[in-house]
Design an enzyme around this catalytic site. Structure first.
Site, short mmCIF file in Angstrom:
data_model
loop_
_atom_site.label_atom_id
_atom_site.label_comp_id
_atom_site.label_asym_id
_atom_site.label_seq_id
_atom_site.Cartn_x
_atom_site.Cartn_y
_atom_site.Cartn_z
N LYS A 192 0.80 -1.03 -0.21
CA LYS A 192 -0.09 -0.07 0.01
C LYS A 192 0.79 1.13 -0.04
CE LYS A 192 -3.94 -2.44 0.32
NZ LYS A 192 -4.85 -2.08 -0.59
N ASP B 220 -13.75 -7.36 -9.19
CA ASP B 220 -14.29 -7.74 -7.90
C ASP B 220 -15.50 -8.59 -7.91
OD1 ASP B 220 -13.87 -6.62 -4.51
OD2 ASP B 220 -15.95 -7.33 -5.18
N HIS C 233 -9.16 -8.58 -7.82
CA HIS C 233 -9.07 -8.00 -6.28
C HIS C 233 -9.70 -9.13 -5.48
CE1 HIS C 233 -11.16 -5.79 -3.08
NE2 HIS C 233 -9.74 -5.61 -2.86
N ASP D 205 -0.28 -0.09 -4.62
CA ASP D 205 -1.71 0.09 -4.52
C ASP D 205 -1.75 1.54 -3.86
OD1 ASP D 205 -4.39 0.08 -4.26
OD2 ASP D 205 -4.57 -1.81 -3.47
N GLU E 36 -1.73 0.53 -8.56
CA GLU E 36 -3.28 0.23 -8.47
C GLU E 36 -3.99 1.30 -7.85
OE1 GLU E 36 -3.74 -3.79 -6.80
OE2 GLU E 36 -5.57 -3.29 -5.87
N GLU F 286 -11.41 -2.76 -8.46
CA GLU F 286 -12.05 -3.13 -7.18
C GLU F 286 -13.41 -2.26 -6.83
OE1 GLU F 286 -8.79 -2.66 -4.46
OE2 GLU F 286 -10.53 -2.41 -3.19
#
Lengths: 443, 443
Positions: B219, B322, B349, B247, B273, B299
């Site tokens: 992240k 997703d 995702h 992400d 992402e 997602e």
């Protein structure tokens, strides 16, 4: 001491409009116009009212979504100042757990809009001004502080927004005076619902012109032959100069839209509204390129990010803001600024429950303090359900009169709330009793 | 007689994950992973389970949205056949009054997805097959009948979709056998949560590589200097060949994304992402053009219409479906077909509650019967909360094992449901009691 919010009420209000086919279109054959309605109260006696407009089933979901926002409002400072309004907007749209349910779209975003609009109602009443004038008296710096520029800065920065607002400052007083004297241009959708007969269409179209409207709107998208006939009848009824917009309510794919509008083009439609999915930015751009009629959309556009792209992609000739779909006044302010940057006229969507009442304030503010123009701009008017409001929108000779009462004009009468509460109000109890006596099933 | 749906139950289930900072990222600092959970029952004893994944507050709105769908399911034929599944999908997504609340986005659309996925769980169990195999045995004609092509035909027609599926028919059996033997490639996000210390990040990254993962994810988006340091540490920990995706969870505007990723590029991130708003198709395209790292999103993409445009605009290198954000298997089938048409790999995702369990079936079906490839494809894996499912996803040596148990694998254990019901379950009662004894306020 500044006042504090001590009350937060939510009501599920529904009107059985499907009985008359008012509001029928190619996608929505039997709407029961409804509102998830919120009242916020402060300890100094101030109140703000706001609403989500829905068309019936699911209004209880919107009510649940409003209730989820209660902790962001209750026991916080009452939104009586620009700073408190900006802070409330931020709290309502940046809760990470609730944001997951959108983000910034669908029921949860509409619910934020209802509460934000209630806050502006409270603030404007506290100041003793109608919302349009409350906004039009704010300094450019106070206005840009209301806007969430996240995801906009590739197209519109805070400084550019400030420049737009400052450029419109000099003429504010003069335009406000003209607005009070003349009203704001309106158009009417009342003749054009898909459920109406040809005779009713022609009669209502003629009445609209006689009543001073320079533009009417027809719903299309059910059957092409029917639409060509209805458009021909409408054009004959209103004559060559009155504008006729058409509205497909998202009924088509790109190729359908191009084919249909090419067939209607000889009758000179003023715009084609919602030709396809409100999410389809590139689709709208393709429709705009593929046929000669101007393109309008916006009533179902989820947020400022999608509006930004519709403008970036050259997909629309008219931006149709809705007062209650996005995150209220604050997000609509962002959208007005985006449209002003691109020089695209804003022609608000209205109708439903209270949408005329609300959105007139935003168009009038746009005229006074943002775009500075009402050229090619017009607010939709539908003559339904206004009798339920304490300060209904007033349209005469085809123009919305500038509201003079303080607030946002969308406060329902207490007796209308009591009668239309779903499912327990007397209107719905009576309808269920009637259905049961016919052996049918009520909603 | 074909079976009929006679039961429809909804549960509000929440896990107090915020206590550990599992799942923390730049936009979501304290999620309580949750599920609005639906069970449908038929009169032949069949059951289907499905869910909306949320991160805490607002899970009750998702539950209300599922309840609103009850009339479209109850007393209708049980979805045990392709025709019944297609009809159910249509009923759930074409109710005009509920559609107004999206359209096709936000909580109401996620709710439709939960119910549709429950129907596929029921259908696959009825057939005695895992969902991936149930799908992979359907004829191309049956598969395209599951898809709503509305708003897609400018890019993908029914005939083109049929051609894609027919082209992949010959190798189905061989690929299914390879899948059962080898499993499907996975990557892990477990090392990279923003709330973890550098030491924990390095330790978990090394464990991931030792455990057989060829890709990890970090992240990013909190602080650039921190992210450069964490990326440098991660690259040093995993060596030059293991892929590191990053992400941002929608944290940036376009210029931020370009600046940030230009700074991280020397450490060779595999993809960036969610650099910005999931609604910003043109923004993603600009990020992709503006810096050297490949772009992934999906997602939070609301529906097939937005995915269509991300592909049209050349905005993404990877499509991240997703399982539970869009209208279930049916809409994901449309998205798989769109991605196949553009030759863009689908890298699902997962994480949350049951998302690994669900989405593995879609990726495996894609491999067997749509794209026919697992080149550059990988399913996210997060090692949280699997212990609550009757048929948890199994990842060994960096690969998802092909599920063999019938159904969709996302059935919660009855005791997990009982313990985590909100607000009345014992887990939440205990948490409230603990908060009260500390003098704090529990959710």
């Amino acid at each position: 001491m500044s006042p504090t919010v001590t009350g937060f009420e939510v009501h599920d209000i529904r009107f059985p409009t499907s009985e008359q086919l008012d509001g029928s279109d190619a996608m929505n054959p039997d709407p029961d116009y409804s509102a998830a309605y919120v009242v916020i109260r402060a300890d100094d006696g101030s109140e703000g009212h706001g609403l989500c407009f829905t068309i019936g089933r699911g209004n209880e979901i919107a009510a649940a979504a409003i209730r989820a926002l209660r902790p962001a409002v209750l026991r916080h400072p009452a939104p009586t100042t620009p700073a408190a309004l900006a802070a409330l907007h931020h709290r309502l749209t940046h809760d990470s757990q609730l944001r997951w349910l959108g983000p910034e779209k669908g029921v949860t975003h509409m619910a934020a809009g209802a509460v934000i609009n209630a806050a502006w109602d409270l603030a404007a009443r506290h100041a003793g001004l109608p919302v349009w004038e409350f906004l039009a008296r704010m300094a450019p710096e106070e206005l840009v502080a209301q806007v969430d520029f996240r995801y906009l800065t590739d197209v519109l920065t805070r400084d550019e927004a400030l420049a737009i607002l400052r450029a419109a400052e000099p003429g504010r007083a003069e335009r406000a005076a003209r607005l009070r004297a003349q009203g704001y241009p309106a158009y009417t959708t009342s003749p054009g619902w898909l459920g109406y007969s040809d005779e009713k269409l022609v009669r209502l179209a003629k009445e609209a012109v006689a009543g001073g409207f320079g533009q009417i709107k027809l719903k299309v998208g059910g059957d092409l032959d029917d639409d060509v006939r209805r458009m021909r009848l409408a054009r004959a009824a209103v004559g060559p100069t009155v504008r006729i917009a058409v509205d497909a309510n998202q009924r088509w794919d790109v190729a359908d839209a191009v084919r249909w509008m090419t067939a209607l083009a000889p009758y000179r439609p003023h715009w084609i509204e919602e030709p396809t999915s409100p999410d389809d930015i590139l689709g709208h751009a393709a429709v705009r390129r593929g046929q000669p009629v101007k393109v309008a959309t916006g009533e179902h556009v989820a947020n400022r990010v999608v509006f930004k792209q519709l403008l970036q992609a050259g997909a629309v000739d008219f931006v149709q803001i809705d007062a209650a779909r996005v995150a209220g006044v604050n997000e609509n302010l962002a959208i007005l600024l985006l449209a002003a940057k691109y020089g695209v006229p804003v022609c608000p969507h209205a109708g439903g429950v209270g949408l005329c009442e609300l959105v007139q304030h935003l168009a009038m503010f746009d005229y006074v303090a943002v775009s500075g123009s009402w050229e090619d701009r017009v607010i939709e008017y539908v003559d339904h359900l206004h009798e339920h409001f304490t300060d209904p929108a007033v349209v005469t000779r085809g123009r919305y009169l500038a509201p003079r009462a303080p607030g946002f004009s969308a406060r329902l009468l207490p007796e209308s709330i009591a009668a239309h509460r779903f499912p327990e109000g007397p209107v719905w109890q009576a309808r269920r009793a009637a259905e049961e006596s016919r052996g049918g099933i009520a909603p």
